[in-house]
Design a protein around this motif. Sequence first.
Motif, PDB file in Angstrom:
ATOM      1  N   VAL A  86      -2.628   0.398 -10.137  1.00  0.00           N
ATOM      2  CA  VAL A  86      -1.515  -0.005  -9.278  1.00  0.00           C
ATOM      3  C   VAL A  86      -1.898   0.236  -7.824  1.00  0.00           C
ATOM      4  CG1 VAL A  86       0.925   0.289  -8.741  1.00  0.00           C
ATOM      5  CG2 VAL A  86       0.130   0.612 -11.088  1.00  0.00           C
ATOM      6  N   ASP A  87      -2.074  -0.859  -7.094  1.00  0.00           N
ATOM      7  CA  ASP A  87      -2.388  -0.769  -5.673  1.00  0.00           C
ATOM      8  C   ASP A  87      -1.872  -2.016  -4.971  1.00  0.00           C
ATOM      9  OD1 ASP A  87      -4.282  -2.831  -6.099  1.00  0.00           O
ATOM     10  OD2 ASP A  87      -5.919  -1.405  -6.334  1.00  0.00           O
ATOM     11  N   GLU A  88      -2.193  -2.132  -3.685  1.00  0.00           N
ATOM     12  CA  GLU A  88      -1.663  -3.257  -2.913  1.00  0.00           C
ATOM     13  C   GLU A  88      -2.181  -4.606  -3.414  1.00  0.00           C
ATOM     14  OE1 GLU A  88      -5.313  -1.877  -0.606  1.00  0.00           O
ATOM     15  OE2 GLU A  88      -3.660  -0.897  -1.626  1.00  0.00           O
ATOM     16  N   LEU A  89      -3.307  -4.614  -4.137  1.00  0.00           N
ATOM     17  CA  LEU A  89      -3.854  -5.870  -4.658  1.00  0.00           C
ATOM     18  C   LEU A  89      -3.183  -6.289  -5.975  1.00  0.00           C
ATOM     19  CD1 LEU A  89      -7.646  -5.302  -3.944  1.00  0.00           C
ATOM     20  CD2 LEU A  89      -5.992  -6.612  -2.598  1.00  0.00           C
ATOM     21  N   VAL A 147       6.969  -0.734 -12.797  1.00  0.00           N
ATOM     22  CA  VAL A 147       7.792  -1.650 -12.002  1.00  0.00           C
ATOM     23  C   VAL A 147       9.109  -0.979 -11.616  1.00  0.00           C
ATOM     24  CG1 VAL A 147       9.149  -3.775 -12.108  1.00  0.00           C
ATOM     25  CG2 VAL A 147       6.758  -3.798 -12.821  1.00  0.00           C
ATOM     26  N   ALA A 148       9.726  -0.274 -12.556  1.00  0.00           N
ATOM     27  CA  ALA A 148      10.982   0.423 -12.247  1.00  0.00           C
ATOM     28  C   ALA A 148      10.764   1.441 -11.128  1.00  0.00           C
ATOM     29  CB  ALA A 148      11.532   1.109 -13.495  1.00  0.00           C
ATOM     30  N   ARG A 149       9.654   2.159 -11.179  1.00  0.00           N
ATOM     31  CA  ARG A 149       9.349   3.141 -10.130  1.00  0.00           C
ATOM     32  C   ARG A 149       9.090   2.443  -8.797  1.00  0.00           C
ATOM     33  NH1 ARG A 149      10.560   6.825  -7.326  1.00  0.00           N
ATOM     34  NH2 ARG A 149       8.976   8.176  -6.454  1.00  0.00           N
ATOM     35  N   LEU A 150       8.379   1.323  -8.824  1.00  0.00           N
ATOM     36  CA  LEU A 150       8.128   0.565  -7.598  1.00  0.00           C
ATOM     37  C   LEU A 150       9.436   0.056  -6.998  1.00  0.00           C
ATOM     38  CD1 LEU A 150       4.938  -1.365  -8.725  1.00  0.00           C
ATOM     39  CD2 LEU A 150       5.054   0.356  -6.889  1.00  0.00           C
ATOM     40  N   ARG A 152       0.838  -1.203   0.000  1.00  0.00           N
ATOM     41  CA  ARG A 152       0.000   0.000   0.000  1.00  0.00           C
ATOM     42  C   ARG A 152       0.874   1.254   0.000  1.00  0.00           C
ATOM     43  NH1 ARG A 152      -3.334  -0.932   4.379  1.00  0.00           N
ATOM     44  NH2 ARG A 152      -4.600  -2.192   2.992  1.00  0.00           N
ATOM     45  N   ALA A 153       1.901   1.269   0.833  1.00  0.00           N
ATOM     46  CA  ALA A 153       2.799   2.427   0.894  1.00  0.00           C
ATOM     47  C   ALA A 153       3.550   2.614  -0.422  1.00  0.00           C
ATOM     48  CB  ALA A 153       3.782   2.270   2.049  1.00  0.00           C
ATOM     49  N   LEU A 154       4.016   1.532  -1.009  1.00  0.00           N
ATOM     50  CA  LEU A 154       4.790   1.628  -2.242  1.00  0.00           C
ATOM     51  C   LEU A 154       3.948   2.060  -3.435  1.00  0.00           C
ATOM     52  CD1 LEU A 154       7.009  -1.578  -1.960  1.00  0.00           C
ATOM     53  CD2 LEU A 154       7.689   0.788  -1.523  1.00  0.00           C
ATOM     54  N   THR A 155       2.677   1.686  -3.452  1.00  0.00           N
ATOM     55  CA  THR A 155       1.828   1.964  -4.615  1.00  0.00           C
ATOM     56  C   THR A 155       1.045   3.270  -4.497  1.00  0.00           C
ATOM     57  OG1 THR A 155       0.014   0.634  -3.701  1.00  0.00           O
ATOM     58  CG2 THR A 155       1.569  -0.484  -5.186  1.00  0.00           C
ATOM     59  N   GLU A 156       1.101   3.913  -3.342  1.00  0.00           N
ATOM     60  CA  GLU A 156       0.341   5.145  -3.142  1.00  0.00           C
ATOM     61  C   GLU A 156       0.698   6.178  -4.219  1.00  0.00           C
ATOM     62  OE1 GLU A 156      -0.408   8.554   0.264  1.00  0.00           O
ATOM     63  OE2 GLU A 156       0.621   6.711   0.788  1.00  0.00           O
ATOM     64  N   GLY A 157      -0.348   6.668  -4.893  1.00  0.00           N
ATOM     65  CA  GLY A 157      -0.153   7.689  -5.912  1.00  0.00           C
ATOM     66  C   GLY A 157       0.438   7.195  -7.222  1.00  0.00           C
TER      67      GLY A 157
END
Length: 159
Positions: A39-42, A109-112, A29-34
């Motif tokens: 793109v979310d925790e699911l 993915v690179a941003r994550l 959730r923290a990594l995907t915020e915004g």
Amino acid sequence: MKNEDETGNEIADALGVLLRRTTRTQLHRALTEGMGEGVDELTYPILSGLARSGPCSAAELAPDAGLDRSGVTRRASRLEAAGLIRREPDPADGRASLLVLTPKGERAVARLRERLADHIAESLESWPPGRAAAFAHDLRRFVTEGRFARKLSEGPGPG
């Protein structure tokens, strides 16, 4: 000095915290915020799994993502609608399709991965110089040797 059993228990406890579903969900959730649509925790485990495995079917991705095939398919549909993955015919099985990251998905993915690396670096800021590098070396060795070995040659996913 700790004996082997105490050390093993301490590592097992720490891994238990890291591997808890709630810990992973909070991190995702923290990594995907915004990060934008889809793109979310699911959906994070789908992107992460595809980044590690490359093109694969929903059934092949399911164990890595911790879901069943239908769960992967539902989440993949959201990622496809957002333009982050596409489906391609499976050359080995004309009835099946492969999930493939699109260029937009590869950028996500690179941003994550950047976000995850930053998150880890922040967690290690207070460590003495050299300890973080030693920990990274030891952790890699832990997961590549012995009973916990896995193929790291596939490349790290964002999490």
